[in-house]
Write an enzyme that holds these catalytic residues in place. Structure first.
Site, mmCIF file in Angstrom:
data_model
loop_
_atom_site.group_PDB
_atom_site.id
_atom_site.type_symbol
_atom_site.label_atom_id
_atom_site.label_comp_id
_atom_site.label_asym_id
_atom_site.label_seq_id
_atom_site.Cartn_x
_atom_site.Cartn_y
_atom_site.Cartn_z
ATOM 1 N N LYS A 13 0.828 -1.211 0.000
ATOM 2 C CA LYS A 13 0.000 0.000 0.000
ATOM 3 C C LYS A 13 0.861 1.261 0.000
ATOM 4 O O LYS A 13 0.646 2.170 -0.793
ATOM 5 C CB LYS A 13 -0.951 0.008 1.215
ATOM 6 C CG LYS A 13 -1.905 -1.169 1.244
ATOM 7 C CD LYS A 13 -2.853 -1.112 2.431
ATOM 8 C CE LYS A 13 -2.165 -1.226 3.770
ATOM 9 N NZ LYS A 13 -1.481 -2.504 4.019
ATOM 10 N N ARG A 88 -9.600 0.822 8.935
ATOM 11 C CA ARG A 88 -9.134 -0.534 9.233
ATOM 12 C C ARG A 88 -10.165 -1.316 10.026
ATOM 13 O O ARG A 88 -9.930 -2.474 10.357
ATOM 14 C CB ARG A 88 -7.858 -0.451 10.057
ATOM 15 C CG ARG A 88 -6.577 -0.773 9.276
ATOM 16 C CD ARG A 88 -5.459 -0.571 10.265
ATOM 17 N NE ARG A 88 -4.233 -1.241 9.982
ATOM 18 C CZ ARG A 88 -3.173 -0.653 9.417
ATOM 19 N NH1 ARG A 88 -3.239 0.569 8.966
ATOM 20 N NH2 ARG A 88 -2.046 -1.330 9.295
ATOM 21 N N ARG A 127 11.418 -5.564 4.727
ATOM 22 C CA ARG A 127 11.109 -4.131 4.525
ATOM 23 C C ARG A 127 12.100 -3.254 5.285
ATOM 24 O O ARG A 127 12.410 -3.491 6.442
ATOM 25 C CB ARG A 127 9.690 -3.828 5.005
ATOM 26 C CG ARG A 127 9.402 -2.324 5.030
ATOM 27 C CD ARG A 127 7.939 -2.012 5.003
ATOM 28 N NE ARG A 127 7.215 -2.502 6.151
ATOM 29 C CZ ARG A 127 5.887 -2.425 6.281
ATOM 30 N NH1 ARG A 127 5.151 -1.886 5.318
ATOM 31 N NH2 ARG A 127 5.300 -2.899 7.358
ATOM 32 N N ARG A 160 11.256 -1.494 10.749
ATOM 33 C CA ARG A 160 10.177 -1.151 11.670
ATOM 34 C C ARG A 160 10.099 -2.168 12.799
ATOM 35 O O ARG A 160 10.195 -3.374 12.575
ATOM 36 C CB ARG A 160 8.849 -1.090 10.909
ATOM 37 C CG ARG A 160 8.637 0.225 10.206
ATOM 38 C CD ARG A 160 7.439 0.228 9.304
ATOM 39 N NE ARG A 160 6.228 -0.320 9.896
ATOM 40 C CZ ARG A 160 5.032 -0.283 9.323
ATOM 41 N NH1 ARG A 160 4.887 0.291 8.128
ATOM 42 N NH2 ARG A 160 3.983 -0.817 9.903
ATOM 43 N N ARG A 171 -0.264 -9.110 13.551
ATOM 44 C CA ARG A 171 -0.851 -8.075 12.675
ATOM 45 C C ARG A 171 -1.681 -8.706 11.561
ATOM 46 O O ARG A 171 -2.708 -8.172 11.158
ATOM 47 C CB ARG A 171 0.258 -7.196 12.082
ATOM 48 C CG ARG A 171 0.831 -6.244 13.126
ATOM 49 C CD ARG A 171 2.136 -5.640 12.679
ATOM 50 N NE ARG A 171 1.979 -4.802 11.520
ATOM 51 C CZ ARG A 171 2.910 -4.623 10.595
ATOM 52 N NH1 ARG A 171 4.062 -5.242 10.678
ATOM 53 N NH2 ARG A 171 2.692 -3.819 9.586
#
Ligand code: ADP
Ligand code: AMP
Length: 216
Positions: A13, A88, A127, A160, A171
């Site tokens: 996203k 969300r 990431r 992160r 998550r």
């Protein structure tokens, strides 16, 4: 255009938001980025949000909705926006409708980035984000020339906190339980469009632009 991007963590996203906001000349509004900025500034909102973010939970709806409401009032969002990571939950989606209605506007389209779980786990584990400019990289799929250094601005990359494996599982579970129901919610309104988000980033962008064409 008023656009929402939806998909599991790691679907791409943030990556696609950057290109689509440039293409359609609309600001990218990422609630994750807004929360991370508050955490970085150690603001009261940041201190509250941090405990939820670090454990992979959602920040409570009231707090999140109030932050989005404030952001939507910024002049740059008057003629359109791209929301990344919001809504969300169903109640956030209903609150968003309630925010837009008095402003005389509504969402045009919700773009779902479709990626299977194994792939998002690989994406999240590699990431890396630039401290300087916020650009998102990947150790394997989109590596920088020099490990740990942003090709665009020379900034230092970080991983992160919530991309650690223990938090990622949680998550993904939160996504399935609390966010995935939004797909049917928006499909029922006739504004959902899905794209295959697997493959080179620029191919996904092209598919997304093609899918959005009939909504703009
Ligand atoms: P999200 O915002 O949905 O959590 P990101 O945009 O941060 O996802 O992407 C997660 C990771 O996957 C990043 O490291 C990014 O570089 C990588 N990524 C994004 N799109 C692709 C793609 N099409 N193929 C492979 N990796 C991708
Ligand atoms: P993201 O950058 O979108 O992956 O978001 C990182 C974290 O910020 C999430 O795991 C949540 O803790 C928090 N967050 C971001 N957006 C929302 C939202 N719309 N509602 C609740 N929490 C959110």
């Amino acid at each position: 255009m008023r656009l929402v991007l939806i998909g599991p963590p790691g679907a791409g996203k943030g990556t696609q938001a950057e290109y689509l906001s440039e293409r359609f000349l609309i600001p990218k509004i990422s609630t994750g980025d807004l929360f991370r900025a508050h955490v970085g500034n150690e603001s009261p909102l940041g201190l509250e949000a941090k405990q939820f973010m670090d454990t992979g939970q959602l920040v409570p709806d009231e707090v999140t909705i109030a932050m989005v409401e404030q952001r939507l009032d910024d002049p740059d969002a008057a003629d359109g926006f791209l929301l990344d990571g919001f809504p969300r939950t169903i109640s956030q989606a209903e609150a968003l409708d309630g925010l837009l209605e008095p402003r005389g506007v509504k969402l045009d389209v919700v773009l779902e980035l479709v990626v299977e779980t194994d792939q998002v786990i690989r994406r999240l584990s590699g990431r890396r984000t630039c401290h300087g400019c916020g650009k998102i990289w990947h150790t394997e799929f989109d590596p920088t020339t020099v490990a740990g250094v942003c090709d665009r601005c020379g900034g230092e990359l970080f991983q992160r906190e919530d991309d650690r494996p223990e938090t990622v599982t949680h998550r993904l579970d939160v996504y399935t339980k609390q966010t995935a129901p939004l797909i049917n919610f928006y499909a029922a309104q006739g504004i959902l469009v899905g794209v295959d988000a697997v493959g080179p980033v620029e191919d996904v962008t092209e598919r997304a632009i093609g899918a959005l064409r009939s909504f703009v």
